[in-house]
Design an enzyme around this catalytic site. Structure first.
Site, PDB file in Angstrom:
ATOM      1  N   ASP A 163      83.291 -51.956  53.596  1.00  0.00           N
ATOM      2  CA  ASP A 163      82.893 -51.265  54.910  1.00  0.00           C
ATOM      3  C   ASP A 163      83.232 -52.102  56.117  1.00  0.00           C
ATOM      4  O   ASP A 163      83.005 -53.148  56.425  1.00  0.00           O
ATOM      5  CB  ASP A 163      81.463 -50.987  54.845  1.00  0.00           C
ATOM      6  CG  ASP A 163      81.045 -49.686  55.611  1.00  0.00           C
ATOM      7  OD1 ASP A 163      81.348 -49.954  56.899  1.00  0.00           O
ATOM      8  OD2 ASP A 163      80.497 -48.985  55.274  1.00  0.00           O
ATOM      9  N   ALA A 195      90.610 -46.171  59.194  1.00  0.00           N
ATOM     10  CA  ALA A 195      89.171 -46.031  58.739  1.00  0.00           C
ATOM     11  C   ALA A 195      88.212 -45.582  59.891  1.00  0.00           C
ATOM     12  O   ALA A 195      87.950 -46.197  60.913  1.00  0.00           O
ATOM     13  CB  ALA A 195      88.391 -47.376  58.442  1.00  0.00           C
ATOM     14  N   SER A 232      95.312 -40.871  68.197  1.00  0.00           N
ATOM     15  CA  SER A 232      94.838 -39.158  68.160  1.00  0.00           C
ATOM     16  C   SER A 232      95.529 -38.551  69.603  1.00  0.00           C
ATOM     17  O   SER A 232      95.297 -39.050  70.545  1.00  0.00           O
ATOM     18  CB  SER A 232      93.328 -38.814  68.002  1.00  0.00           C
ATOM     19  OG  SER A 232      93.314 -37.627  68.154  1.00  0.00           O
ATOM     20  N   TYR A 283      84.756 -38.770  70.181  1.00  0.00           N
ATOM     21  CA  TYR A 283      85.690 -39.247  69.468  1.00  0.00           C
ATOM     22  C   TYR A 283      86.900 -39.803  70.004  1.00  0.00           C
ATOM     23  O   TYR A 283      87.422 -40.831  69.890  1.00  0.00           O
ATOM     24  CB  TYR A 283      85.873 -38.026  68.302  1.00  0.00           C
ATOM     25  CG  TYR A 283      87.318 -38.335  67.571  1.00  0.00           C
ATOM     26  CD1 TYR A 283      87.210 -39.353  66.555  1.00  0.00           C
ATOM     27  CD2 TYR A 283      88.470 -37.796  67.975  1.00  0.00           C
ATOM     28  CE1 TYR A 283      88.471 -39.507  65.811  1.00  0.00           C
ATOM     29  CE2 TYR A 283      89.538 -37.816  67.246  1.00  0.00           C
ATOM     30  CZ  TYR A 283      89.545 -38.678  66.156  1.00  0.00           C
ATOM     31  OH  TYR A 283      90.861 -38.893  65.381  1.00  0.00           O
ATOM     32  N   LYS A 304      89.005 -43.554  70.411  1.00  0.00           N
ATOM     33  CA  LYS A 304      90.403 -43.886  70.303  1.00  0.00           C
ATOM     34  C   LYS A 304      91.133 -44.594  71.362  1.00  0.00           C
ATOM     35  O   LYS A 304      91.994 -45.540  71.009  1.00  0.00           O
ATOM     36  CB  LYS A 304      91.348 -42.594  69.676  1.00  0.00           C
ATOM     37  CG  LYS A 304      90.583 -42.091  68.302  1.00  0.00           C
ATOM     38  CD  LYS A 304      91.167 -42.765  67.087  1.00  0.00           C
ATOM     39  CE  LYS A 304      90.715 -42.391  65.775  1.00  0.00           C
ATOM     40  NZ  LYS A 304      91.142 -43.164  64.614  1.00  0.00           N
ATOM     41  N   ALA A 361      83.996 -24.010  71.637  1.00  0.00           N
ATOM     42  CA  ALA A 361      83.975 -25.019  72.942  1.00  0.00           C
ATOM     43  C   ALA A 361      84.829 -26.111  72.792  1.00  0.00           C
ATOM     44  O   ALA A 361      85.126 -26.709  71.722  1.00  0.00           O
ATOM     45  CB  ALA A 361      82.460 -25.642  73.003  1.00  0.00           C
TER      46      ALA A 361
HETATM   47  C1  WQD Z   1      93.406 -25.983  64.853  1.00  0.00           C
HETATM   48  C2  WQD Z   1      93.419 -24.565  65.629  1.00  0.00           C
HETATM   49  C3  WQD Z   1      91.071 -23.750  66.411  1.00  0.00           C
HETATM   50  C4  WQD Z   1      89.275 -23.592  62.541  1.00  0.00           C
HETATM   51  C5  WQD Z   1      91.387 -31.458  66.075  1.00  0.00           C
HETATM   52  C6  WQD Z   1      90.912 -32.510  67.210  1.00  0.00           C
HETATM   53  C7  WQD Z   1      92.194 -33.557  67.068  1.00  0.00           C
HETATM   54  C8  WQD Z   1      92.943 -34.015  65.989  1.00  0.00           C
HETATM   55  C9  WQD Z   1      93.309 -32.914  65.236  1.00  0.00           C
HETATM   56  C10 WQD Z   1      91.820 -35.945  64.978  1.00  0.00           C
HETATM   57  C11 WQD Z   1      92.502 -24.257  66.912  1.00  0.00           C
HETATM   58  C12 WQD Z   1      91.472 -22.867  65.148  1.00  0.00           C
HETATM   59  C13 WQD Z   1      90.293 -23.718  63.687  1.00  0.00           C
HETATM   60  C14 WQD Z   1      88.688 -22.341  62.182  1.00  0.00           C
HETATM   61  C15 WQD Z   1      90.361 -21.271  63.953  1.00  0.00           C
HETATM   62  N1  WQD Z   1      91.869 -34.801  65.097  1.00  0.00           N
HETATM   63  N2  WQD Z   1      90.772 -22.761  64.213  1.00  0.00           N
HETATM   64  N3  WQD Z   1      89.313 -21.297  63.056  1.00  0.00           N
HETATM   65  O1  WQD Z   1      90.771 -28.698  67.103  1.00  0.00           O
HETATM   66  O2  WQD Z   1      93.594 -28.453  67.224  1.00  0.00           O
HETATM   67  O3  WQD Z   1      92.315 -30.579  66.781  1.00  0.00           O
HETATM   68  O4  WQD Z   1      91.992 -31.922  64.784  1.00  0.00           O
HETATM   69  O5  WQD Z   1      92.369 -36.959  65.598  1.00  0.00           O
HETATM   70  O6  WQD Z   1      91.744 -34.402  68.137  1.00  0.00           O
HETATM   71  O7  WQD Z   1      90.629 -31.817  68.217  1.00  0.00           O
HETATM   72  O8  WQD Z   1      92.387 -28.728  65.123  1.00  0.00           O
HETATM   73  O9  WQD Z   1      92.303 -27.751  62.799  1.00  0.00           O
HETATM   74  O10 WQD Z   1      90.234 -27.705  64.158  1.00  0.00           O
HETATM   75  O11 WQD Z   1      92.128 -26.286  65.098  1.00  0.00           O
HETATM   76  O12 WQD Z   1      90.715 -20.415  64.655  1.00  0.00           O
HETATM   77  O13 WQD Z   1      87.784 -22.241  61.366  1.00  0.00           O
HETATM   78  O14 WQD Z   1      92.594 -23.673  64.715  1.00  0.00           O
HETATM   79  O15 WQD Z   1      90.481 -23.086  67.463  1.00  0.00           O
HETATM   80  O16 WQD Z   1      92.922 -23.766  67.791  1.00  0.00           O
HETATM   81  P1  WQD Z   1      92.179 -29.000  66.727  1.00  0.00           P
HETATM   82  P2  WQD Z   1      91.567 -27.707  63.952  1.00  0.00           P
END
Ligand code: WQD
Length: 329
Positions: free
Chosen positions: A51, A73, A116, A140, A144, A282
């Site tokens: 860990d 990680a 990210s 988060y 990063k 949000a």
């Molecule tokens: C993609 C799109 C949602 C789920 C996140 C982090 C980013 C990176 C990648 C790590 C968005 C829409 C999603 C659902 C939906 N992470 N959606 N219904 O938010 O673009 O990026 O993951 O580093 O920092 O913010 O990815 O896959 O959550 O969403 O409509 O049930 O799908 O609103 O437009 P996101 P996501």
């Protein structure tokens, strides 16, 4: 090279492990299996259970002698980081400092780091280049960005060269079927779409259809996890060759809306995939699209598998082998 892959049993880490092994590196995975899965451990890799929050664990691993490490990680749920920041401080921040101190003490001078798109926050312009202002909107994303800054200090003081790879929306699975672990309690769009296609969830909620995009749903850059994995191999070669640090955006440069992704998933899987529009989530930006020109020119990275059909088919080919989210058929 002897490469320690920290977080190598996770979704992205296991793909990186495979790519590193195929590139001829001698790979060892270090993972606490908190979200990583035993089924993702590839035969080509040695395994150390440990860990990063425990400095002794990570020091003992580095004392085996590695030329380079890849650090994947981290906790990565944006929403959770706003509710439980302490978890992200201890794991993502302190854990990384433990890694850097152990690397430094052992003489390991190369690190490839999973950064990210979240370091940027809401785009002030698109496509987002590396110089775009960095104003993370989640804790988060802050962790990063803070790690990127710590890496720069360890570079100037200790000579540890780093490659910070800023992933946009990672998706897809190893097309040859070597990696089959499903993320538990997925938060991202494509795994959720797959769970609906499998009948494990009743419907997909599409978060908002009044954005300023071609169909009103959010535009994202989905990049295949095997393409991301290749970038780690190329970035390590760059560190070896150039002896210089870098930070690059990794995206396919192909924007796809949520609705387009769902329609493509219906076509590729042949399943209904019920979906309904709900309110905006949000913190969602309307469009998150990078330019990856710098990754192309510096590390010769060209995504090959990041078209929508390959992203969905490679994921579906894994999901369809399961009876339940935890039990393979
Ligand atoms: C993609 C799109 C949602 C789920 C996140 C982090 C980013 C990176 C990648 C790590 C968005 C829409 C999603 C659902 C939906 N992470 N959606 N219904 O938010 O673009 O990026 O993951 O580093 O920092 O913010 O990815 O896959 O959550 O969403 O409509 O049930 O799908 O609103 O437009 P996101 P996501």
């Amino acid at each position: 090279m002897k490469v320690l892959i920290i977080g190598g049993a996770g979704y992205i880490g296991s793909h990186v492990t495979k790519a590193m092994a195929l590139a001829g590196h001698e790979v060892t995975v270090f993972d606490n299996l908190s979200s990583g899965l035993l089924v993702n451990l590839l035969p080509a890799a040695a395994f150390i259970a440990g860990d990063i929050r425990h400095a002794d664990d990570i020091s003992a691993a580095f004392s085996r002698g590695f030329d380079a490490c890849v650090h994947l990680a981290a906790f990565k749920a944006v929403g959770e980081s706003m509710v439980e920041p302490e978890k992200y401080s201890v794991n993502n921040l302190s854990g990384t400092i433990n890694i850097l101190n152990a690397a430094s003490a052992s003489g390991c001078r190369k690190i490839v780091f999973s950064s990210s798109a979240a370091v940027f926050g809401s785009p002030e312009y698109v496509p987002i280049d590396e110089d775009h202002p960095k104003n993370p909107e989640s804790y988060y994303g802050f962790t990063k960005l803070e790690i990127e800054r710590i890496l720069a200090w360890y570079d100037s003081i200790r000579g540890i060269k780093f490659a910070a790879l800023r992933y946009f929306n990672a998706a897809g699975y190893d097309p040859s079927g070597d990696i089959v672990g499903l993320e538990r309690n997925p938060q991202n769009l494509l795994p959720i779409v797959m769970e609906v296609a499998m009948g494990w969830r009743k419907e997909l909620q599409i978060f908002g259809n009044d954005y300023d995009t071609r169909d009103g749903t959010c535009l994202r850059d989905y990049v295949h996890v095997s393409d991301l994995a290749d970038a780690h191999v190329n970035a390590l070669a760059y560190l070896e060759r150039e002896g210089k640090s870098l930070a690059v955006n990794l995206g396919s440069e192909k924007g796809v809306t949520v609705t387009e992704m769902v329609e493509a998933a219906r076509r590729v899987t042949g399943r209904d995939i019920p979906a309904r529009y709900t309110g905006r989530r949000a913190g969602d930006a309307s469009s998150l699209i990078p330019t990856s020109a710098l990754a192309r020119s510096l590390i010769g990275w060209n995504p090959r598998l990041s078209d929508v059909d390959t992203l969905i088919k490679s994921t579906w080919d894994v999901y369809r082998t399961y009876r339940t989210p935890t039990e393979r058929a």
